[in-house]
Design an enzyme around this catalytic site. Structure first.
Site, PDB file in Angstrom:
ATOM      1  N   ASP A 279       0.869  -1.171   0.000  1.00 47.77           N
ATOM      2  CA  ASP A 279       0.000   0.000   0.000  1.00 47.77           C
ATOM      3  C   ASP A 279       0.915   1.233   0.000  1.00 47.77           C
ATOM      4  O   ASP A 279       2.129   1.134   0.175  1.00 47.77           O
ATOM      5  CB  ASP A 279      -0.952   0.001   1.198  1.00 47.77           C
ATOM      6  CG  ASP A 279      -2.168   0.893   0.938  1.00 47.77           C
ATOM      7  OD1 ASP A 279      -2.124   1.704  -0.002  1.00 47.77           O
ATOM      8  OD2 ASP A 279      -3.162   0.778   1.672  1.00 47.77           O
TER       9      ASP A 279
HETATM   10  C1  BGC Z   1      -5.075   3.206   0.198  1.00 45.80           C
HETATM   11  C2  BGC Z   1      -5.310   2.155  -0.860  1.00 45.80           C
HETATM   12  C3  BGC Z   1      -5.211   2.763  -2.242  1.00 45.80           C
HETATM   13  C4  BGC Z   1      -3.857   3.416  -2.381  1.00 45.80           C
HETATM   14  C5  BGC Z   1      -3.602   3.994  -3.752  1.00 45.80           C
HETATM   15  C6  BGC Z   1      -3.837   4.045  -0.084  1.00 45.80           C
HETATM   16  O1  BGC Z   1      -3.771   5.146   0.756  1.00 45.80           O
HETATM   17  O2  BGC Z   1      -4.978   2.578   1.459  1.00 45.80           O
HETATM   18  O3  BGC Z   1      -6.564   1.559  -0.644  1.00 45.80           O
HETATM   19  O4  BGC Z   1      -5.430   1.793  -3.224  1.00 45.80           O
HETATM   20  O5  BGC Z   1      -3.748   4.454  -1.420  1.00 45.80           O
HETATM   21  O6  BGC Z   1      -4.341   5.120  -4.005  1.00 45.80           O
END
Ligand code: BGC
Length: 723
Positions: A279
């Protein structure tokens, strides 16, 4: 074979993917391999030209920030993608295309209900269709990969991210997750109208302490396996291309460093052969979490744990090569990550079709995509109380529509809407106007509550559209109080005081404390954030063209103090039935029952249930099946859909098991007076669970099945399992 293909044999589409991957991998330097594991945000063709030509960027995501779900940005520019891709494909030594991702969560241009609203449909086919529509729109912009479905089981309404989830129960979340994977990817991920999916966030994120986002998680492996890992397993079985690691730790080990869950369970035991993506800065956060002294140590932990692609921390790009050269990381681990990443790129057809080119079509909402969004929005309407006021009768007189969402547009999208446009939304007032004309409709948007209260007298019925702004839900948006936003309850009390009928529509990203609203309103609809067709769907339901048929995918607790509460409560030494009152250890100051149980939802007719019965015995032997049935009669005077839910309880097992767990459900569409039969085929393996040694088992013994309209009510039947 073309000249290009003889110089670069991995470009030959007649070879198998495995062969193509191995041919390419054999040519790659360590630096080029590391480049594949590096994902950057918002690539820029000019700024990043040198790195792209150097093979140093494997992937890019288009996002507006680390909590991008609620921030708007300029959108994905296909021209930028192609310009960047040209550097990677034409100027680099090996010509490996970049993989472009974006969070396409519940629609791309045609915004559909938030995932929790989609889950309220219980409709696997509809949810697959929504994902397929989103994929077909996203590819027009050059998106090849989305970070959805989110399958974290959610029993914590303070946590803003429940909006993105598919609810609290593994079978519903798992089936919907599989449907979304299929909708995004299809059976052939190289199909140009489809994109790669990503089940996230692996694992346990829904248990963040106190409902605070990103917080720690204290959960044992048995609960993870019996509940929280199951939707991920369903997504893996459905062929999901990628899995995202979660921000949280699990019992002290951050997920980006969780070798056991990522490498042993996901990649080993389950045989997941896709990509594990970090993530956002999840690897870098290992330093904040205090398990790595610096980014270098974080990179070491993450590659060992099995994270293949580094989203935005830069740790792999900066340190992986050196970690291999120093002998601290086995190059085989890097090879494994790169193999997975290249395999995904080949499977998506990126080597064969790296460019987006001229738009193949517009991706603005069409009649067809709007029709899907409308059906999904209808299905997201959960009628939770009704004294008969709904549907409003023809000639019901003057309707007063009030509240902050009467004229709303973008606010009705909900969290994670990066590409929807406000001008595409049909607001409630617009749809009501189209239906009633100016004479029979009064609209007051509630900004002046005194004016809004005054208008109640001038109308025959008031419809108040209240609830949460989408920025109060989603990532990083937790609350300490799940009551309605400030002032709304007081406004509703004033509206009801006049004594005219009051219908309350609640747009929300989470279960809210609705007790007082239920007490004062004549009818309450919980609608989540429904997307572009918000107004049309509401008008169809309120005026009775469509009967509501959504069901709550999460328990609605009585108060914030009751959290966490879900159907998966397990028996204690002093509690034997779900939410049983009167036993020691329950609350002194309130009932323990949820205000609205999982699976709850009314429609415009009523149903009477018969007794659950078995066809062909009560013995479940080996791989055999038993069919159980229950009759349901439509006792009202309108056609309606009943969502018959089959739950079970395993009264004696090695470990404590949920007091109620959904195992299957069926739709019955019944005309007035009609009797239908919901029929379920059950097998012993549906009652398998992980025992004290965390291996899956099916025990000999009794299983109690319960069939009814929600998690708290139903007719019971015992089966004997002989595995
Ligand atoms: C979130 C994810 C997301 C990623 C990319 C993160 O802050 O937890 O769910 O896919 O950002 O945008």
């Amino acid at each position: 074979m073309t000249a290009d293909q003889s110089a670069r044999p991995w470009l030959d589409p007649d070879r198998s993917t495995t062969e193509r991957v191995e041919l390419l991998l054999a040519q790659m330097t360590l630096a080029e391999k590391v480049g594949q594991t590096h994902q950057v945000a918002n690539i820029h063709p000019d700024d990043d030209a040198a790195q792209l030509a150097g093979g140093q960027i494997g992937s890019s995501l288009f996002a507006s920030g680390a909590t991008g779900g609620n921030e708007r940005d300029e959108g994905v520019l296909a021209a930028n993608i192609d310009a960047a891709q040209r550097h990677a494909v034409e100027a680099s030594r090996l010509g490996i295309p970049v993989l472009f991702g974006r969070d396409v969560i519940h629609g791309h241009r045609t915004v559909c209900p938030i995932p929790l609203g989609l889950a309220a449909s219980f409709d696997v086919g509809l949810v697959e269709e929504v994902a397929a529509v989103a994929a077909a729109e996203a590819v027009v912009d050059g998106v090849a990969w989305t970070f959805a479905p989110m399958v974290d089981l959610s029993e914590e309404p303070r946590w803003g991210r429940v909006a993105e989830s598919l609810g609290e129960t593994p079978v519903l979340s798992g089936r919907l997750a599989a449907a979304i994977v299929k909708g995004f990817q299809s059976d052939d991920p190289s199909d140009p109208d489809h994109i790669a999916a990503c089940a996230k966030h692996f694992a346990g994120y829904g248990l963040s302490a106190g409902g605070r986002d990103y917080d720690t998680v204290s959960v044992g492996e048995n609960t993870l396996r019996n509940l929280h890992l199951r939707p991920f397993k369903a997504a893996v079985d459905a062929g999901v291309a990628t899995i995202m690691a979660a921000f949280n730790d699990v019992d002290g080990t951050p997920m980006h460093a969780h070798r056991h869950l990522l490498r042993d369970v996901l990649k080993g035991e389950w045989g997941f052969d896709g990509v594990v993506v970090a993530d956002w800065n999840g690897i870098g956060q290992l330093v904040h979490q205090g398990v790595a002294a610096d980014l270098r140590a974080a990179a070491l932990l993450a590659i060992e744990a099995g994270v293949d692609l580094d989203m935005c921390s830069g740790s792999y790009a900066a340190h992986l090569a050196e970690l291999v050269e120093s002998g601290e990381v086995d190059e085989a681990l890097v090879d494994d990550a790169v193999r997975r990443l290249l395999t995904l790129k080949f499977r998506l057809g990126l080597f064969d079709r790296p460019y987006v080119g001229e738009p193949i079509r517009s991706n603005a909402p069409t009649d067809a995509s709007r029709a899907t969004a409308l059906r999904a929005a209808h299905a997201a309407h959960v009628l939770v109380s009704n004294n008969g006021i709904l549907p409003l009768a023809p000639g019901a007189g003057t309707v007063h529509l009030t509240g902050p969402y009467a004229e709303a547009a973008e606010e009705l999208f909900g969290t994670w809407t990066l590409d929807g446009r406000g001008e595409d939304v049909v607001a409630p007032a617009t749809a009501f106007r189209a239906r009633l004309g100016g004479e029979q409709l009064l609209v007051s948007d509630g900004r002046f509550s005194d004016r809004s209260v005054q208008q109640v007298r001038n109308a025959d019925v008031t419809v108040a559209v209240v609830g949460e702004h989408p920025w109060r839900s989603g990532e990083a948006n937790s609350v300490t109080d799940i009551g309605l936003p400030a002032g709304q309850l007081e406004h509703l009390r004033q509206l009801s005081r006049i004594g005219k009928p009051l219908v309350v529509v609640v747009y929300t990203g989470r279960p809210l404390e609705l007790g007082d609203v239920l007490d004062l309103a004549d009818a309450v609809l919980v609608v989540w954030h429904p997307g572009v067709e918000a107004g049309n769907a509401l008008a169809d339901i309120v005026f009775g063209d469509v009967a509501p048929h959504g069901r709550l995918p999460m328990t609605f607790p009585r108060t914030t103090g009751h959290i966490p509460t879900s159907t998966h409560q397990r028996p204690t030494g002093r509690l034997i039935e779900l939410h049983e009152e009167g036993r020691q250890g329950r609350y002194l100051d309130d009932q323990v029952f949820p205000r609205l149980p999982f699976g709850y939802g009314l429609t415009y007719t009523s149903f009477e249930y018969g007794e659950l019965r078995t066809v062909g015995g009560t013995e479940l032997s080996g791989a055999g099946e038993v069919v159980v049935e229950i009759d349901v009669t439509n006792t009202g005077d309108r056609a309606g859909r009943e969502v018959v839910q089959l739950s079970f309880r395993d009264p004696v097992a090695q470990v404590t098991r949920p007091l109620v767990e959904l195992v299957d459900w069926a739709f019955l569409d019944l005309a007035p007076g009609e009797k239908g039969t919901a029929s379920f085929t059950v097998r012993a393996d549906q009652f398998a669970y992980f025992g004290t040694d965390n291996t899956s088992r099916v025990d000999a013994g009794e299983i109690v099945l319960v069939a009814g309209p929600d998690a708290l009510h139903g007719s019971r039947l015992s089966l004997r399992v002989n595995p």
